[in-house]
Design a protein around this motif. Structure first.
Motif, PDB file in Angstrom:
ATOM      1  N   PRO A   1       0.808  -1.217   0.000  1.00 15.16           N
ATOM      2  CA  PRO A   1       0.000   0.000   0.000  1.00 15.16           C
ATOM      3  C   PRO A   1       0.845   1.272   0.000  1.00 15.16           C
ATOM      4  O   PRO A   1       1.826   1.389   0.732  1.00 15.16           O
ATOM      5  CB  PRO A   1      -0.819  -0.116   1.285  1.00 15.16           C
ATOM      6  CG  PRO A   1      -0.941  -1.588   1.501  1.00 15.16           C
ATOM      7  CD  PRO A   1       0.399  -2.147   1.074  1.00 15.16           C
ATOM      8  N   GLY A   2       0.431   2.202  -0.861  1.00 22.25           N
ATOM      9  CA  GLY A   2       1.105   3.483  -0.976  1.00 22.25           C
ATOM     10  C   GLY A   2       2.215   3.505  -2.001  1.00 22.25           C
ATOM     11  O   GLY A   2       2.685   4.572  -2.380  1.00 22.25           O
ATOM     12  N   GLN A   3       2.639   2.342  -2.492  1.00 26.58           N
ATOM     13  CA  GLN A   3       3.762   2.314  -3.416  1.00 26.58           C
ATOM     14  C   GLN A   3       3.305   2.356  -4.871  1.00 26.58           C
ATOM     15  O   GLN A   3       2.196   1.947  -5.209  1.00 26.58           O
ATOM     16  CB  GLN A   3       4.638   1.096  -3.161  1.00 26.58           C
ATOM     17  CG  GLN A   3       5.370   1.205  -1.831  1.00 26.58           C
ATOM     18  CD  GLN A   3       6.337   0.075  -1.627  1.00 26.58           C
ATOM     19  OE1 GLN A   3       5.936  -1.048  -1.397  1.00 26.58           O
ATOM     20  NE2 GLN A   3       7.625   0.389  -1.731  1.00 26.58           N
ATOM     21  N   GLN A   4       4.201   2.835  -5.706  1.00 28.05           N
ATOM     22  CA  GLN A   4       3.966   2.916  -7.150  1.00 28.05           C
ATOM     23  C   GLN A   4       4.478   1.645  -7.799  1.00 28.05           C
ATOM     24  O   GLN A   4       5.597   1.212  -7.529  1.00 28.05           O
ATOM     25  CB  GLN A   4       4.696   4.127  -7.728  1.00 28.05           C
ATOM     26  CG  GLN A   4       4.543   4.271  -9.227  1.00 28.05           C
ATOM     27  CD  GLN A   4       5.292   5.473  -9.759  1.00 28.05           C
ATOM     28  OE1 GLN A   4       5.566   6.414  -9.039  1.00 28.05           O
ATOM     29  NE2 GLN A   4       5.627   5.444 -11.029  1.00 28.05           N
ATOM     30  N   LEU A   5       3.669   1.062  -8.661  1.00 20.50           N
ATOM     31  CA  LEU A   5       4.075  -0.092  -9.451  1.00 20.50           C
ATOM     32  C   LEU A   5       4.249   0.367 -10.886  1.00 20.50           C
ATOM     33  O   LEU A   5       3.287   0.804 -11.523  1.00 20.50           O
ATOM     34  CB  LEU A   5       3.011  -1.199  -9.384  1.00 20.50           C
ATOM     35  CG  LEU A   5       3.226  -2.378 -10.331  1.00 20.50           C
ATOM     36  CD1 LEU A   5       4.536  -3.100 -10.023  1.00 20.50           C
ATOM     37  CD2 LEU A   5       2.047  -3.333 -10.253  1.00 20.50           C
ATOM     38  N   GLY A   6       5.465   0.277 -11.370  1.00 18.89           N
ATOM     39  CA  GLY A   6       5.745   0.584 -12.758  1.00 18.89           C
ATOM     40  C   GLY A   6       6.404   1.923 -12.967  1.00 18.89           C
ATOM     41  O   GLY A   6       5.913   2.939 -12.487  1.00 18.89           O
TER      42      GLY A   6
ATOM     43  N   VAL B   1      11.465   6.842  -7.429  1.00 15.06           N
ATOM     44  CA  VAL B   1      11.009   5.447  -7.431  1.00 15.06           C
ATOM     45  C   VAL B   1      11.997   4.581  -8.207  1.00 15.06           C
ATOM     46  O   VAL B   1      12.362   3.487  -7.775  1.00 15.06           O
ATOM     47  CB  VAL B   1       9.592   5.327  -8.031  1.00 15.06           C
ATOM     48  CG1 VAL B   1       9.199   3.868  -8.251  1.00 15.06           C
ATOM     49  CG2 VAL B   1       8.581   6.029  -7.152  1.00 15.06           C
ATOM     50  N   VAL B   2      12.453   5.064  -9.366  1.00 23.55           N
ATOM     51  CA  VAL B   2      13.415   4.321 -10.181  1.00 23.55           C
ATOM     52  C   VAL B   2      14.687   4.062  -9.373  1.00 23.55           C
ATOM     53  O   VAL B   2      15.177   2.926  -9.314  1.00 23.55           O
ATOM     54  CB  VAL B   2      13.743   5.077 -11.483  1.00 23.55           C
ATOM     55  CG1 VAL B   2      14.867   4.387 -12.248  1.00 23.55           C
ATOM     56  CG2 VAL B   2      12.505   5.196 -12.365  1.00 23.55           C
ATOM     57  N   ALA B   3      15.210   5.084  -8.728  1.00 20.10           N
ATOM     58  CA  ALA B   3      16.439   4.926  -7.942  1.00 20.10           C
ATOM     59  C   ALA B   3      16.249   3.919  -6.812  1.00 20.10           C
ATOM     60  O   ALA B   3      17.103   3.048  -6.585  1.00 20.10           O
ATOM     61  CB  ALA B   3      16.876   6.279  -7.389  1.00 20.10           C
ATOM     62  N   GLU B   4      15.118   4.014  -6.128  1.00 19.72           N
ATOM     63  CA  GLU B   4      14.824   3.082  -5.035  1.00 19.72           C
ATOM     64  C   GLU B   4      14.709   1.649  -5.551  1.00 19.72           C
ATOM     65  O   GLU B   4      15.250   0.710  -4.965  1.00 19.72           O
ATOM     66  CB  GLU B   4      13.521   3.517  -4.370  1.00 19.72           C
ATOM     67  CG  GLU B   4      13.038   2.607  -3.269  1.00 19.72           C
ATOM     68  CD  GLU B   4      11.668   3.060  -2.768  1.00 19.72           C
ATOM     69  OE1 GLU B   4      10.760   2.215  -2.752  1.00 19.72           O
ATOM     70  OE2 GLU B   4      11.526   4.239  -2.401  1.00 19.72           O
TER      71      GLU B   4
END
Length: 151
Positions: free
Chosen positions: A71-76, A127-130
């Motif tokens: 929950p709360g995270q971006q997928l893609g 998000v990409v870096a993470e």
């Protein structure tokens, strides 16, 4: 949902409203395969409830899970960069509720409203870096030499 996603929290209110205007509610059952590595990256999701496993195709082996999103995270994020192909695969671990976004419509909005586009891309870059760091750590866990092993 445990709270707004970091993406939504970090966008200014007006940009958040513009982005959410493009969202559609989507639910996936446990075991549902959202996408496979190499497939068309034509959408992305913000997870409201449930968990999704990101996995990596390894020839001759079962795909190892690289990261689990909740929950709360971006997928893609592959929808941002041509040729718009997924870099990993994704499967629902349980019932998952999301906001789904059509990538072409979001990219169009980014081009038409450059301030919005800049803010969204800045947030997505985090998000990409993470995700890349998580992948690196997981691959080290999977393939690094073990103490007492050969090498």
């Amino acid at each position: 949902m445990t709270g707004p996603s970091p993406l939504l929290r970090s966008l200014p209110a007006a940009h958040r409203t513009r982005l959410l205007a493009l969202a559609r509610s989507r639910t996936f059952p446990a075991g549902y395969r959202l996408f496979d590595e190499g497939g068309d990256a034509d959408r992305f999701w913000l997870i409201r409830q449930g968990e999704i496993a990101l996995d990596l195709h390894v020839p001759g082996q079962r795909a190892p899970v690289i990261e689990t999103l909740g929950p709360g995270q971006q997928l893609g994020w592959s929808w941002i960069f041509p040729p718009y192909r997924w870099h990993l695969g994704a499967q629902a671990l349980d019932s998952v509720d999301t906001w789904e976004f059509d990538a072409a419509k979001v990219r169009e909005l980014c081009v038409g409203e450059t301030e919005f586009g800049y803010e969204l891309m800045r947030c997505c870059a985090a998000v990409v870096a993470e995700r890349l760091q998580a992948t690196r750590i997981r691959l080290l866990d999977l393939y690094a030499p073990r103490p007492g092993g050969p090498g």
